[in-house]
Design an enzyme around this catalytic site. Structure first.
Site: not given
Ligand SMILES: *Cc1c(COP(=O)(O)O)cnc(C)c1O
Length: 400
Positions: A60, A293
């Protein structure tokens, strides 16, 4: 024609050059993605997890900023069995990139239009209750097909998922929908990566979630055997095989990081991302010169400074100003002054050989030197996950 456009000066542009004069991606600042590291991590994870347990590569947020297509292909090459994404669009993007493995959408799709699209692209939606299951059933019914879904159970994250006490009832109702094929059931850990002490103690919240999930499965009787059962994220996966069930959903560790530092000894992961930029100007300033800045840095001696072409618009948080170092030829050089939108400054007084065009590594590996997202997140009050997906599209991605 308005006054404004009449007064606007037009410049001659020759567009016939085509792509031949497009700038090289490594001129200014860029991300380097080591796809072999991802492949290696998938292989290492696959070897580590319980026998017959599937590995879902969570890609994702554009593969945690690494580029979802690159990451997905490398992970599958390394032995991942399926992919997890957050949104419908992320899933469609992977289908368009010719990936034809199982893809689970971890977020919630709520309306018929989204779920219809999900079905057409053969993506698996996460269902938290009967409302969406009925929409899915209607969609599949009109096409005379079966819609594959996973049911999410809330065991304590208090986000998506149905109540763990009502799961049997909901499964029974879903099983009555003749065009639904309930193929998986899962939950998500809330504290596994938060507190390393939490995961081990029997009274820990993580073990409470595990117990709730096991109870849910137990109550399903033999029905559970035909379901893909999954609970673990990276932290759950690395900490104990009791969290593995039929599949693990690994994000962070696929990219080469340990969600909890204590888990580092358990397996050998390789970070896949580095952030690089070039020195665009070197200059000498006198003692007492304010830099950038707000002049939040003033030189305490006659100094040599290097201007580097990367800033917060590229994803290097302004909260890191004056608190990080960059690696040049494997040597750490302090960053000074406020990180600006597009540029930052390094104090190279002790490294006067650094010249214009030199490559600076902000994050990741530079020879023996390694700067981890954890270092940045400790400073900025963030987490490595957020650091990884904060890099912007302005940074071209170079896959090595
Ligand atoms: C993002 C996500 C994961 C992966 O989590 P990590 O800590 O990056 O391994 C697993 N399950 C769900 C439902 C998620 O949303």
């Amino acid at each position: 024609m308005s006054n404004l456009s009449r007064s606007r000066k037009l410049v001659p542009v020759d567009r016939t050059f085509g792509t031949a004069i497009n700038p090289h991606p490594c001129n200014r600042a860029w991300l380097e993605v080591d796809s072999r590291a991802i492949e290696n991590n998938a292989r290492v994870l696959k070897r580590f997890i319980k026998k017959d347990c599937l590995l879902m590569a969570v890609v994702k947020a554009d593969g945690y900023g690494h580029g979802s297509e690159t990451v997905a292909k490398a992970a599958l090459e390394g032995g991942a069995d399926s992919l997890g994404v957050a949104t419908l669009e992320e899933g469609i993007e992977l289908r368009k990139a010719d990936l034809d493995c199982e893809i689970l959408i971890l977020g919630n799709l709520t309306n018929r239009e989204e779920l219809l699209s999900c079905f057409h692209w053969s993506l698996i939606p996460t269902i938290s209750g009967i409302r969406e299951a009925i929409i899915c059933n209607n969609i599949a019914d009109t096409l005379n097909k079966k819609f594959a879904i996973h049911l999410k159970v809330d065991t304590g994250m208090t986000r998506l998922g149905c109540n763990f006490n009502e799961t049997s009832e909901i499964v029974a109702k879903i099983d009555c929908l003749k065009n639904i094929s309930l193929e998986g059931i899962y939950s998500h850990l809330a504290l596994a990566d938060n507190d390393s002490r939490d995961i081990t103690g029997s009274k820990s919240f993580t073990s409470i979630q595990l117990n709730r999930f096991e109870k849910v499965l137990q109550n399903l009787g033999p029905r559970k055997k035909s379901l893909c059962r999954h609970l673990a994220n990276s932290a759950g996966t690395l900490s104990d095989r009791c969290f593995h069930f039929d599949m693990v959903r690994v994000g962070l560790s696929l990219y080469g990081y340990y969600p909890v530092m204590e888990l580092e000894a358990s397996l050998k992961l390789k970070p896949a991302l580095s952030v690089k930029a070039r020195v665009t100007l070197v200059r000498d300033v006198e003692k007492g010169t304010g830099v950038g800045y707000g002049h939040i840095f003033k030189s305490e001696r006659n100094s040599k400074l290097a201007v580097v072409a990367i800033g917060y618009a590229d994803g290097v948080s302004r909260a890191l100003s004056g608190k990080i170092s960059a690696s040049v030829d494997g040597v750490l050089v302090p960053q000074v002054g406020a990180i600006a939108m597009d540029q930052m400054v390094l104090d190279i007084t002790d490294h006067p050989n650094i010249s214009v065009g030199k490559v600076v590594t902000l994050l990741g590996a530079d020879g023996e030197m390694f700067i981890s997202p954890q270092e940045w997140s400790d400073i900025s009050g963030s987490i490595p996950w957020e650091v990884l997906c904060s890099f912007k599209n302005r940074l071209p991605r170079v896959v090595i």
